[in-house]
Motif scaffolding. Structure first.
Motif, PDB file in Angstrom:
ATOM      1  N   GLY A  32       0.784  -1.229   0.000  1.00  0.00           N
ATOM      2  CA  GLY A  32       0.000   0.000   0.000  1.00  0.00           C
ATOM      3  C   GLY A  32       0.814   1.276   0.000  1.00  0.00           C
ATOM      4  O   GLY A  32       0.257   2.369   0.067  1.00  0.00           O
ATOM      5  N   ALA A  33       2.134   1.181  -0.105  1.00  0.00           N
ATOM      6  CA  ALA A  33       2.991   2.365  -0.026  1.00  0.00           C
ATOM      7  C   ALA A  33       3.099   3.121  -1.352  1.00  0.00           C
ATOM      8  O   ALA A  33       3.293   4.336  -1.353  1.00  0.00           O
ATOM      9  CB  ALA A  33       4.386   1.964   0.445  1.00  0.00           C
ATOM     10  N   PHE A  34       2.983   2.420  -2.486  1.00  0.00           N
ATOM     11  CA  PHE A  34       3.192   3.046  -3.794  1.00  0.00           C
ATOM     12  C   PHE A  34       2.011   2.789  -4.716  1.00  0.00           C
ATOM     13  O   PHE A  34       1.291   1.803  -4.568  1.00  0.00           O
ATOM     14  CB  PHE A  34       4.464   2.487  -4.450  1.00  0.00           C
ATOM     15  CG  PHE A  34       5.720   2.801  -3.719  1.00  0.00           C
ATOM     16  CD1 PHE A  34       6.398   3.987  -3.950  1.00  0.00           C
ATOM     17  CD2 PHE A  34       6.223   1.922  -2.768  1.00  0.00           C
ATOM     18  CE1 PHE A  34       7.557   4.282  -3.261  1.00  0.00           C
ATOM     19  CE2 PHE A  34       7.386   2.209  -2.074  1.00  0.00           C
ATOM     20  CZ  PHE A  34       8.055   3.397  -2.321  1.00  0.00           C
ATOM     21  N   SER A  35       1.842   3.683  -5.680  1.00  0.00           N
ATOM     22  CA  SER A  35       0.871   3.467  -6.753  1.00  0.00           C
ATOM     23  C   SER A  35       1.565   3.764  -8.065  1.00  0.00           C
ATOM     24  O   SER A  35       2.566   4.486  -8.113  1.00  0.00           O
ATOM     25  CB  SER A  35      -0.358   4.360  -6.576  1.00  0.00           C
ATOM     26  OG  SER A  35      -0.016   5.715  -6.750  1.00  0.00           O
ATOM     27  N   VAL A  36       1.031   3.214  -9.142  1.00  0.00           N
ATOM     28  CA  VAL A  36       1.616   3.409 -10.465  1.00  0.00           C
ATOM     29  C   VAL A  36       0.508   3.659 -11.474  1.00  0.00           C
ATOM     30  O   VAL A  36      -0.602   3.131 -11.341  1.00  0.00           O
ATOM     31  CB  VAL A  36       2.464   2.180 -10.892  1.00  0.00           C
ATOM     32  CG1 VAL A  36       1.617   0.925 -11.008  1.00  0.00           C
ATOM     33  CG2 VAL A  36       3.207   2.453 -12.195  1.00  0.00           C
ATOM     34  N   ARG A  37       0.808   4.509 -12.459  1.00  0.00           N
ATOM     35  CA  ARG A  37      -0.114   4.752 -13.563  1.00  0.00           C
ATOM     36  C   ARG A  37       0.679   5.298 -14.738  1.00  0.00           C
ATOM     37  O   ARG A  37       1.766   5.845 -14.579  1.00  0.00           O
ATOM     38  CB  ARG A  37      -1.232   5.719 -13.180  1.00  0.00           C
ATOM     39  CG  ARG A  37      -0.774   7.132 -12.979  1.00  0.00           C
ATOM     40  CD  ARG A  37      -1.916   8.031 -12.524  1.00  0.00           C
ATOM     41  NE  ARG A  37      -1.440   9.403 -12.488  1.00  0.00           N
ATOM     42  CZ  ARG A  37      -2.077  10.430 -13.011  1.00  0.00           C
ATOM     43  NH1 ARG A  37      -3.235  10.250 -13.609  1.00  0.00           N
ATOM     44  NH2 ARG A  37      -1.574  11.647 -12.941  1.00  0.00           N
ATOM     45  N   VAL A  49       5.278   6.722 -10.670  1.00  0.00           N
ATOM     46  CA  VAL A  49       5.178   5.966  -9.421  1.00  0.00           C
ATOM     47  C   VAL A  49       5.096   6.980  -8.299  1.00  0.00           C
ATOM     48  O   VAL A  49       5.925   7.883  -8.202  1.00  0.00           O
ATOM     49  CB  VAL A  49       6.389   5.022  -9.243  1.00  0.00           C
ATOM     50  CG1 VAL A  49       6.353   4.363  -7.877  1.00  0.00           C
ATOM     51  CG2 VAL A  49       6.407   3.968 -10.339  1.00  0.00           C
ATOM     52  N   SER A  50       4.062   6.840  -7.455  1.00  0.00           N
ATOM     53  CA  SER A  50       3.786   7.844  -6.427  1.00  0.00           C
ATOM     54  C   SER A  50       3.602   7.214  -5.057  1.00  0.00           C
ATOM     55  O   SER A  50       3.312   6.030  -4.929  1.00  0.00           O
ATOM     56  CB  SER A  50       2.509   8.608  -6.767  1.00  0.00           C
ATOM     57  OG  SER A  50       2.583   9.195  -8.024  1.00  0.00           O
ATOM     58  N   LYS A  51       3.751   8.068  -4.052  1.00  0.00           N
ATOM     59  CA  LYS A  51       3.339   7.779  -2.682  1.00  0.00           C
ATOM     60  C   LYS A  51       2.189   8.734  -2.397  1.00  0.00           C
ATOM     61  O   LYS A  51       1.840   9.557  -3.245  1.00  0.00           O
ATOM     62  CB  LYS A  51       4.489   8.050  -1.699  1.00  0.00           C
ATOM     63  CG  LYS A  51       5.499   6.946  -1.619  1.00  0.00           C
ATOM     64  CD  LYS A  51       6.473   7.230  -0.485  1.00  0.00           C
ATOM     65  CE  LYS A  51       7.218   5.968  -0.122  1.00  0.00           C
ATOM     66  NZ  LYS A  51       8.059   6.148   1.048  1.00  0.00           N
ATOM     67  N   GLU A  52       1.636   8.681  -1.213  1.00  0.00           N
ATOM     68  CA  GLU A  52       0.557   9.610  -0.867  1.00  0.00           C
ATOM     69  C   GLU A  52       1.023  11.056  -0.935  1.00  0.00           C
ATOM     70  O   GLU A  52       0.251  11.946  -1.251  1.00  0.00           O
ATOM     71  CB  GLU A  52       0.029   9.303   0.538  1.00  0.00           C
ATOM     72  CG  GLU A  52      -0.900   8.127   0.575  1.00  0.00           C
ATOM     73  CD  GLU A  52      -1.546   7.940   1.928  1.00  0.00           C
ATOM     74  OE1 GLU A  52      -1.743   8.932   2.657  1.00  0.00           O
ATOM     75  OE2 GLU A  52      -1.856   6.784   2.254  1.00  0.00           O
ATOM     76  N   SER A  73       6.217  -2.691  -7.528  1.00  0.00           N
ATOM     77  CA  SER A  73       6.780  -3.494  -6.447  1.00  0.00           C
ATOM     78  C   SER A  73       6.615  -2.781  -5.106  1.00  0.00           C
ATOM     79  O   SER A  73       6.358  -1.580  -5.048  1.00  0.00           O
ATOM     80  CB  SER A  73       8.264  -3.776  -6.712  1.00  0.00           C
ATOM     81  OG  SER A  73       8.994  -2.569  -6.730  1.00  0.00           O
ATOM     82  N   ASP A  74       6.809  -3.522  -4.016  1.00  0.00           N
ATOM     83  CA  ASP A  74       6.653  -2.964  -2.672  1.00  0.00           C
ATOM     84  C   ASP A  74       7.669  -1.879  -2.361  1.00  0.00           C
ATOM     85  O   ASP A  74       7.410  -1.008  -1.536  1.00  0.00           O
ATOM     86  CB  ASP A  74       6.753  -4.071  -1.613  1.00  0.00           C
ATOM     87  CG  ASP A  74       5.464  -4.863  -1.504  1.00  0.00           C
ATOM     88  OD1 ASP A  74       4.432  -4.418  -2.041  1.00  0.00           O
ATOM     89  OD2 ASP A  74       5.490  -5.936  -0.868  1.00  0.00           O
ATOM     90  N   ASP A 162      -1.002 -10.446  -1.640  1.00  0.00           N
ATOM     91  CA  ASP A 162      -0.430  -9.916  -0.405  1.00  0.00           C
ATOM     92  C   ASP A 162       1.073 -10.153  -0.328  1.00  0.00           C
ATOM     93  O   ASP A 162       1.796  -9.432   0.351  1.00  0.00           O
ATOM     94  CB  ASP A 162      -1.111 -10.541   0.819  1.00  0.00           C
ATOM     95  CG  ASP A 162      -2.549 -10.080   0.971  1.00  0.00           C
ATOM     96  OD1 ASP A 162      -2.894  -9.027   0.386  1.00  0.00           O
ATOM     97  OD2 ASP A 162      -3.316 -10.757   1.661  1.00  0.00           O
ATOM     98  N   ALA A 163       1.551 -11.174  -1.038  1.00  0.00           N
ATOM     99  CA  ALA A 163       2.977 -11.502  -1.049  1.00  0.00           C
ATOM    100  C   ALA A 163       3.759 -10.635  -2.033  1.00  0.00           C
ATOM    101  O   ALA A 163       4.965 -10.820  -2.201  1.00  0.00           O
ATOM    102  CB  ALA A 163       3.172 -12.978  -1.381  1.00  0.00           C
ATOM    103  N   GLY A 164       3.080  -9.715  -2.717  1.00  0.00           N
ATOM    104  CA  GLY A 164       3.762  -8.815  -3.650  1.00  0.00           C
ATOM    105  C   GLY A 164       4.023  -9.425  -5.012  1.00  0.00           C
ATOM    106  O   GLY A 164       4.949  -9.018  -5.715  1.00  0.00           O
ATOM    107  N   ARG A 165       3.209 -10.375  -5.422  1.00  0.00           N
ATOM    108  CA  ARG A 165       3.334 -10.988  -6.739  1.00  0.00           C
ATOM    109  C   ARG A 165       2.128 -10.615  -7.594  1.00  0.00           C
ATOM    110  O   ARG A 165       1.025 -10.454  -7.087  1.00  0.00           O
ATOM    111  CB  ARG A 165       3.408 -12.500  -6.609  1.00  0.00           C
ATOM    112  CG  ARG A 165       4.645 -12.975  -5.893  1.00  0.00           C
ATOM    113  CD  ARG A 165       4.728 -14.488  -5.924  1.00  0.00           C
ATOM    114  NE  ARG A 165       5.943 -14.924  -5.275  1.00  0.00           N
ATOM    115  CZ  ARG A 165       5.963 -15.548  -4.113  1.00  0.00           C
ATOM    116  NH1 ARG A 165       4.838 -15.821  -3.490  1.00  0.00           N
ATOM    117  NH2 ARG A 165       7.116 -15.918  -3.591  1.00  0.00           N
ATOM    118  N   VAL A 166       2.354 -10.524  -8.898  1.00  0.00           N
ATOM    119  CA  VAL A 166       1.253 -10.278  -9.832  1.00  0.00           C
ATOM    120  C   VAL A 166       0.692 -11.641 -10.203  1.00  0.00           C
ATOM    121  O   VAL A 166       1.412 -12.505 -10.695  1.00  0.00           O
ATOM    122  CB  VAL A 166       1.741  -9.530 -11.089  1.00  0.00           C
ATOM    123  CG1 VAL A 166       0.592  -9.311 -12.050  1.00  0.00           C
ATOM    124  CG2 VAL A 166       2.406  -8.220 -10.718  1.00  0.00           C
TER     125      VAL A 166
END
Length: 180
Positions: A32-37, A49-52, A73-74, A162-166
């Motif tokens: 939940g720390a990063f987002s991408v678009r 790639v962003s944070k809040e 990625s996390d 939850d394990a950070g895999r697609v």
């Protein structure tokens, strides 16, 4: 006179529409720390790639389209891009083993990028769909539909675990995972 005024009005209306910003759906990392678009504007692309608090890094490069799927990625350092409507490959694979495999099966359907824009790894359709299951892949002109849960194909759509895999399922019904 009236015709030229009409054309002028159409041009004035069309100019702002052509410069309009389009973006892919923002997706969040497993922690939940990063987002991408991906953002497209005036024919140029930017992967963000962003944070809040705001953008962490941007890549001014077209790594896909706004309709493609982006997973971060996390640690926010790498991004997987899945092409649900992948352009057909045209290069036939060499060797006896691939004699009956169509050239379009060689198309790249997933790419991992780092923050510098370097391709870390890529996967082709044959990495996910076995030769005997290629008949399940749907051809649309010059593109392929190969993922379940998207573009009218029944099933679960690609997701971040939850394990950070697609994780995703292909039209052959098999589940796959991509790791960063």
């Amino acid at each position: 006179m009236l015709r030229s005024a009409f054309v002028l009005v159409l041009l004035l209306v069309a100019l702002p529409a052509s410069a309009e910003e389009r973006s892919s759906r923002a997706r969040v990392s497993a922690n939940g720390a990063f987002s991408v678009r991906l953002v497209e504007q005036a024919g140029k692309c930017m992967l963000e790639v962003s944070k809040e608090s705001g953008p962490v890094w941007t890549l001014r490069q077209c790594v896909g389209r706004v309709d493609d799927l982006y997973f971060v990625s996390d640690d926010g350092e790498r991004v997987w891009v899945l092409f649900p409507l992948a352009p057909k490959g045209t290069k036939k694979l060499p060797g006896k083993k691939y004699k009956k495999v169509p050239a379009w099966a060689n198309t790249v359907v997933a790419v991992e990028y780092d923050r510098q824009g370097t391709r870390v790894q890529e996967r082709s359709l044959l990495d996910f769909v076995a030769q005997r299951e290629l008949a399940a892949v749907r051809e649309l002109g010059q593109h392929l539909k190969w993922l379940e849960g998207l573009l009218g194909v029944p099933g679960k759509g690609p997701r971040m675990t939850d394990a950070g895999r697609v994780e995703f399922e292909t039209v052959g019904g098999k589940s796959h995972q991509l790791t960063f």
